[in-house]
Design a protein around this motif. Structure first.
Motif, PDB file in Angstrom:
ATOM      1  N   UNK A 108       0.834  -1.209   0.000  1.00 47.79           N
ATOM      2  CA  UNK A 108       0.000   0.000   0.000  1.00 47.79           C
ATOM      3  C   UNK A 108       0.873   1.265   0.000  1.00 47.79           C
ATOM      4  N   UNK A 109       1.961   1.243   0.755  1.00 47.54           N
ATOM      5  CA  UNK A 109       2.869   2.395   0.791  1.00 47.54           C
ATOM      6  C   UNK A 109       3.504   2.616  -0.578  1.00 47.54           C
ATOM      7  N   UNK A 110       3.959   1.546  -1.213  1.00 42.35           N
ATOM      8  CA  UNK A 110       4.606   1.661  -2.525  1.00 42.35           C
ATOM      9  C   UNK A 110       3.607   2.170  -3.566  1.00 42.35           C
ATOM     10  N   UNK A 111       2.369   1.673  -3.533  1.00 41.14           N
ATOM     11  CA  UNK A 111       1.360   2.127  -4.491  1.00 41.14           C
ATOM     12  C   UNK A 111       1.042   3.610  -4.306  1.00 41.14           C
ATOM     13  N   UNK A 112       0.907   4.040  -3.055  1.00 42.41           N
ATOM     14  CA  UNK A 112       0.645   5.468  -2.795  1.00 42.41           C
ATOM     15  C   UNK A 112       1.801   6.325  -3.289  1.00 42.41           C
ATOM     16  N   UNK A 113       3.010   5.871  -3.022  1.00 41.54           N
ATOM     17  CA  UNK A 113       4.191   6.621  -3.445  1.00 41.54           C
ATOM     18  C   UNK A 113       4.268   6.688  -4.969  1.00 41.54           C
ATOM     19  N   UNK A 114       3.937   5.602  -5.642  1.00 40.08           N
ATOM     20  CA  UNK A 114       3.963   5.603  -7.110  1.00 40.08           C
ATOM     21  C   UNK A 114       2.906   6.544  -7.688  1.00 40.08           C
ATOM     22  N   UNK A 115       1.750   6.645  -7.033  1.00 36.66           N
ATOM     23  CA  UNK A 115       0.713   7.565  -7.514  1.00 36.66           C
ATOM     24  C   UNK A 115       1.088   9.021  -7.265  1.00 36.66           C
ATOM     25  N   UNK A 116       1.987   9.256  -6.314  1.00 41.07           N
ATOM     26  CA  UNK A 116       2.431  10.625  -6.033  1.00 41.07           C
ATOM     27  C   UNK A 116       3.618  11.032  -6.908  1.00 41.07           C
ATOM     28  N   UNK A 117       4.028  10.144  -7.784  1.00 41.95           N
ATOM     29  CA  UNK A 117       5.113  10.451  -8.714  1.00 41.95           C
ATOM     30  C   UNK A 117       4.623  10.258 -10.141  1.00 41.95           C
ATOM     31  N   UNK A 118       5.120  11.102 -11.031  1.00 44.10           N
ATOM     32  CA  UNK A 118       4.813  11.002 -12.450  1.00 44.10           C
ATOM     33  C   UNK A 118       6.115  11.211 -13.204  1.00 44.10           C
ATOM     34  N   UNK A 119       6.540  10.196 -13.920  1.00 44.31           N
ATOM     35  CA  UNK A 119       7.820  10.225 -14.640  1.00 44.31           C
ATOM     36  C   UNK A 119       8.971  10.549 -13.684  1.00 44.31           C
ATOM     37  N   UNK A 120       8.990   9.870 -12.558  1.00 39.60           N
ATOM     38  CA  UNK A 120      10.044   9.969 -11.540  1.00 39.60           C
ATOM     39  C   UNK A 120      10.130  11.325 -10.855  1.00 39.60           C
ATOM     40  N   UNK A 121       9.094  12.119 -10.935  1.00 38.67           N
ATOM     41  CA  UNK A 121       9.033  13.417 -10.268  1.00 38.67           C
ATOM     42  C   UNK A 121       7.737  13.512  -9.471  1.00 38.67           C
ATOM     43  N   UNK A 122       7.732  14.282  -8.392  1.00 41.95           N
ATOM     44  CA  UNK A 122       6.466  14.479  -7.662  1.00 41.95           C
ATOM     45  C   UNK A 122       5.405  15.086  -8.583  1.00 41.95           C
ATOM     46  N   UNK A 123       4.162  14.671  -8.391  1.00 43.46           N
ATOM     47  CA  UNK A 123       3.076  15.105  -9.268  1.00 43.46           C
ATOM     48  C   UNK A 123       2.700  16.555  -9.007  1.00 43.46           C
ATOM     49  N   UNK A 124       1.815  17.095  -9.839  1.00 43.43           N
ATOM     50  CA  UNK A 124       1.359  18.477  -9.719  1.00 43.43           C
ATOM     51  C   UNK A 124       0.432  18.628  -8.519  1.00 43.43           C
TER      52      UNK A 124
END
Length: 145
Positions: A108-124
């Motif tokens: 769950x932590x990894x999935x949340x972290x992946x959703x907070x990143x887009x192309x290896x950068x934090x999302x908008x």
């Protein structure tokens, strides 16, 4: 007499034009009308739904969700004391490292972290502190305690 001929001609021309008033300006451009090959020019409204679906998919990937941010923030607050304990070199360090590995590998932590990143950068949509927290979380996961 000449004016009556002109007016009759004009009436006939206008009458013919009104009969064809249902004509639309859509022409076929050739090719097959599926998968983007050919189709009717002027019928671009048919593609509007598809474009909106694609746009929404990118927006969902590129914008932060509050639930993911709260989950990652809570786990990072739990991890900070364990990181300090793991670096001390005492007997508690081994136990802290074991707990860290378990928490950082949680699905769950990894999935949340992946959703907070887009192309290896934090999302908008993240503040500076939130962007920093996401970057620190990714760095901590990459260290692989």
């Amino acid at each position: 007499m000449l004016s009556s001929v002109r007016s009759n001609t004009l009436r006939r021309a206008v009458g013919r034009f009104n009969m064809k008033a249902t004509f639309t300006n859509i022409t076929y451009s050739g090719g097959q009308a599926y998968d983007g090959q050919g189709g009717f020019c002027g019928s671009a409204g048919a593609n509007k739904v598809q474009a909106e679906e694609i746009f929404q998919a990118y927006v969902d990937q590129a914008v932060a969700h509050a639930e993911d941010l709260k989950a990652v923030s809570a786990i990072m607050n739990e991890i900070k004391p364990l990181l300090n304990a793991a670096k001390t070199g005492t007997d508690d360090a081994i136990d802290a490292q074991r707990k860290l590995k378990k928490m950082l590998a949680h699905r769950q932590f990894i999935e949340c972290l992946e959703r907070l990143e887009y192309k290896s950068e934090p999302v908008w949509g993240l503040s500076i502190d939130e962007r920093k927290m996401v970057s620190e979380a990714r760095a901590t996961v990459n260290e692989g305690f």
